[in-house]
Design a protein around this motif. Structure first.
Motif, PDB file in Angstrom:
ATOM      1  N   VAL A  43       0.870  -1.102   0.132  1.00 52.42           N
ATOM      2  CA  VAL A  43      -0.064  -0.008   0.139  1.00 52.42           C
ATOM      3  C   VAL A  43       0.634   1.325   0.390  1.00 52.42           C
ATOM      4  N   ALA A  44       0.412   2.236  -0.741  1.00 50.71           N
ATOM      5  CA  ALA A  44       1.321   3.355  -1.172  1.00 50.71           C
ATOM      6  C   ALA A  44       0.183   4.840  -0.427  1.00 50.71           C
ATOM      7  N   LYS A  45       1.130   5.848  -0.188  1.00 48.40           N
ATOM      8  CA  LYS A  45       0.453   7.231  -0.145  1.00 48.40           C
ATOM      9  C   LYS A  45       0.358   8.458  -0.526  1.00 48.40           C
ATOM     10  N   GLN A  46      -0.270   8.711  -1.302  1.00 49.09           N
ATOM     11  CA  GLN A  46       0.658  10.383  -1.741  1.00 49.09           C
ATOM     12  C   GLN A  46       0.714  11.167  -0.561  1.00 49.09           C
TER      13      GLN A  46
ATOM     14  N   ASP B 134       0.804  16.192  -5.170  1.00 49.12           N
ATOM     15  CA  ASP B 134       0.230  15.826  -5.976  1.00 49.12           C
ATOM     16  C   ASP B 134       1.014  15.151  -7.159  1.00 49.12           C
ATOM     17  N   ASN B 135       2.027  14.345  -7.041  1.00 50.28           N
ATOM     18  CA  ASN B 135       2.969  13.558  -8.165  1.00 50.28           C
ATOM     19  C   ASN B 135       4.408  13.039  -7.376  1.00 50.28           C
ATOM     20  N   GLU B 136       3.685  12.474  -6.499  1.00 52.57           N
ATOM     21  CA  GLU B 136       4.683  11.397  -4.902  1.00 52.57           C
ATOM     22  C   GLU B 136       3.663  10.333  -5.039  1.00 52.57           C
ATOM     23  N   LEU B 137       4.427   9.635  -4.715  1.00 59.58           N
ATOM     24  CA  LEU B 137       3.413   8.307  -3.691  1.00 59.58           C
ATOM     25  C   LEU B 137       4.907   7.303  -3.164  1.00 59.58           C
ATOM     26  N   VAL B 138       4.700   6.521  -1.897  1.00 60.14           N
ATOM     27  CA  VAL B 138       5.890   6.413  -1.439  1.00 60.14           C
ATOM     28  C   VAL B 138       5.100   4.458  -0.613  1.00 60.14           C
ATOM     29  N   MET B 139       5.736   4.366  -1.118  1.00 59.83           N
ATOM     30  CA  MET B 139       5.278   3.272  -0.923  1.00 59.83           C
ATOM     31  C   MET B 139       6.907   2.076   0.066  1.00 59.83           C
ATOM     32  N   LYS B 140       6.592   1.815   1.131  1.00 58.58           N
ATOM     33  CA  LYS B 140       6.650   0.650   2.166  1.00 58.58           C
ATOM     34  C   LYS B 140       6.479  -0.765   2.595  1.00 58.58           C
ATOM     35  N   LYS B 141       7.941  -1.497   1.935  1.00 53.32           N
ATOM     36  CA  LYS B 141       7.039  -3.031   2.593  1.00 53.32           C
ATOM     37  C   LYS B 141       8.069  -3.240   3.674  1.00 53.32           C
TER      38      LYS B 141
ATOM     39  N   GLU C 299      10.434  -9.454   5.742  1.00 52.93           N
ATOM     40  CA  GLU C 299       9.815 -10.288   6.594  1.00 52.93           C
ATOM     41  C   GLU C 299      11.173 -11.060   7.369  1.00 52.93           C
ATOM     42  N   SER C 300      12.269 -10.923   7.489  1.00 50.21           N
ATOM     43  CA  SER C 300      13.302 -11.657   7.135  1.00 50.21           C
ATOM     44  C   SER C 300      14.539 -10.735   7.957  1.00 50.21           C
ATOM     45  N   GLU C 301      14.379  -9.112   7.521  1.00 50.66           N
ATOM     46  CA  GLU C 301      15.235  -7.991   8.427  1.00 50.66           C
ATOM     47  C   GLU C 301      13.626  -7.463   8.925  1.00 50.66           C
ATOM     48  N   ALA C 302      14.581  -6.441   9.720  1.00 53.45           N
ATOM     49  CA  ALA C 302      13.888  -5.411  10.653  1.00 53.45           C
ATOM     50  C   ALA C 302      14.258  -4.274  10.275  1.00 53.45           C
ATOM     51  N   SER C 303      14.147  -4.577   8.866  1.00 56.75           N
ATOM     52  CA  SER C 303      13.619  -3.098   7.753  1.00 56.75           C
ATOM     53  C   SER C 303      13.075  -3.321   6.528  1.00 56.75           C
ATOM     54  N   TYR C 304      12.574  -1.174   6.053  1.00 61.29           N
ATOM     55  CA  TYR C 304      11.656  -1.181   5.432  1.00 61.29           C
ATOM     56  C   TYR C 304      12.318  -1.168   3.345  1.00 61.29           C
ATOM     57  N   CYS C 305      11.457  -1.574   2.742  1.00 61.94           N
ATOM     58  CA  CYS C 305      12.235  -1.290   1.708  1.00 61.94           C
ATOM     59  C   CYS C 305      11.482  -0.151   1.146  1.00 61.94           C
ATOM     60  N   GLU C 306      11.898   1.144   0.814  1.00 68.56           N
ATOM     61  CA  GLU C 306      10.373   2.176   0.563  1.00 68.56           C
ATOM     62  C   GLU C 306      10.775   2.563  -1.098  1.00 68.56           C
ATOM     63  N   LEU C 307       9.604   2.918  -1.850  1.00 67.31           N
ATOM     64  CA  LEU C 307       9.825   3.567  -2.674  1.00 67.31           C
ATOM     65  C   LEU C 307       9.419   4.718  -3.380  1.00 67.31           C
ATOM     66  N   LYS C 308      10.315   5.474  -3.421  1.00 71.42           N
ATOM     67  CA  LYS C 308       9.826   6.730  -3.826  1.00 71.42           C
ATOM     68  C   LYS C 308       9.122   6.679  -4.991  1.00 71.42           C
ATOM     69  N   ILE C 309       7.885   7.062  -5.414  1.00 72.80           N
ATOM     70  CA  ILE C 309       7.394   7.119  -7.316  1.00 72.80           C
ATOM     71  C   ILE C 309       7.397   8.671  -7.413  1.00 72.80           C
ATOM     72  N   HIS C 310       7.813   9.481  -8.377  1.00 73.34           N
ATOM     73  CA  HIS C 310       7.267  10.702  -9.161  1.00 73.34           C
ATOM     74  C   HIS C 310       6.481  10.794 -10.672  1.00 73.34           C
ATOM     75  N   LEU C 311       5.369  10.887 -10.733  1.00 68.37           N
ATOM     76  CA  LEU C 311       4.809  10.828 -11.156  1.00 68.37           C
ATOM     77  C   LEU C 311       4.196  11.820 -12.083  1.00 68.37           C
ATOM     78  N   THR C 312       4.826  11.994 -13.882  1.00 74.35           N
ATOM     79  CA  THR C 312       4.447  12.408 -14.815  1.00 74.35           C
ATOM     80  C   THR C 312       3.474  12.258 -15.443  1.00 74.35           C
ATOM     81  N   PRO C 313       2.678  13.189 -16.757  1.00 71.81           N
ATOM     82  CA  PRO C 313       1.391  12.762 -17.500  1.00 71.81           C
ATOM     83  C   PRO C 313       1.790  11.437 -18.594  1.00 71.81           C
TER      84      PRO C 313
END
Length: 133
Positions: A71-74, A77-84, A87-101
């Protein structure tokens, strides 16, 4: 009469669940990035997958595939952040998504290495993933 009422109610409820799906693709040599963003009501889900075959300058490296979704959070207006969470580590993978038309670029955190090993990575390296239907 009951069938008509049931049909009318079903149409009313199905209209309230609006979903939109956008697909993005980047082919960079033998590296393929694919991302899907699903917006359903107020929830945004991001799914990213990569398939890499070594390019000529990656001699001695091995092919790999990886995927991550969540699940991502907006955040703008043109940026989403998804954190996952890994399961094997105490860490998060974070994707920063910059959207254009016309597409999107993706930046990943260092902890995404737990999801993508070897030459695989989710970052688009500043290149735009093309939006397609």
């Amino acid at each position: 009469m009951k069938k008509s009422l049931f049909l009318a109610m079903a149409m009313l409820f199905s209209g309230s669940v609006l979903a939109a799906t956008d697909h993005y693709l980047l082919r960079d040599g033998n590296h393929i990035h694919h991302m899907k963003i699903i917006k359903m009501n107020d929830e945004i889900t991001v799914s990213a997958d990569v398939d890499f075959e070594p390019n000529a300058n990656e001699e001695g490296k091995y092919p790999c595939s990886a995927d991550v979704s969540g699940v991502a959070k907006q955040v703008a207006d043109n940026e989403l952040v998804m954190k996952k969470h890994s399961e094997s580590e105490a860490s998060y993978c974070e994707l920063k998504i910059h959207l254009t038309p016309t597409g999107a670029t993706v930046e990943q955190s260092k902890d995404c290495d737990n999801f993508a090993a070897g030459i695989c990575h989710f970052s688009s390296d500043g290149k735009e993933m093309v939006k397609f239907k």
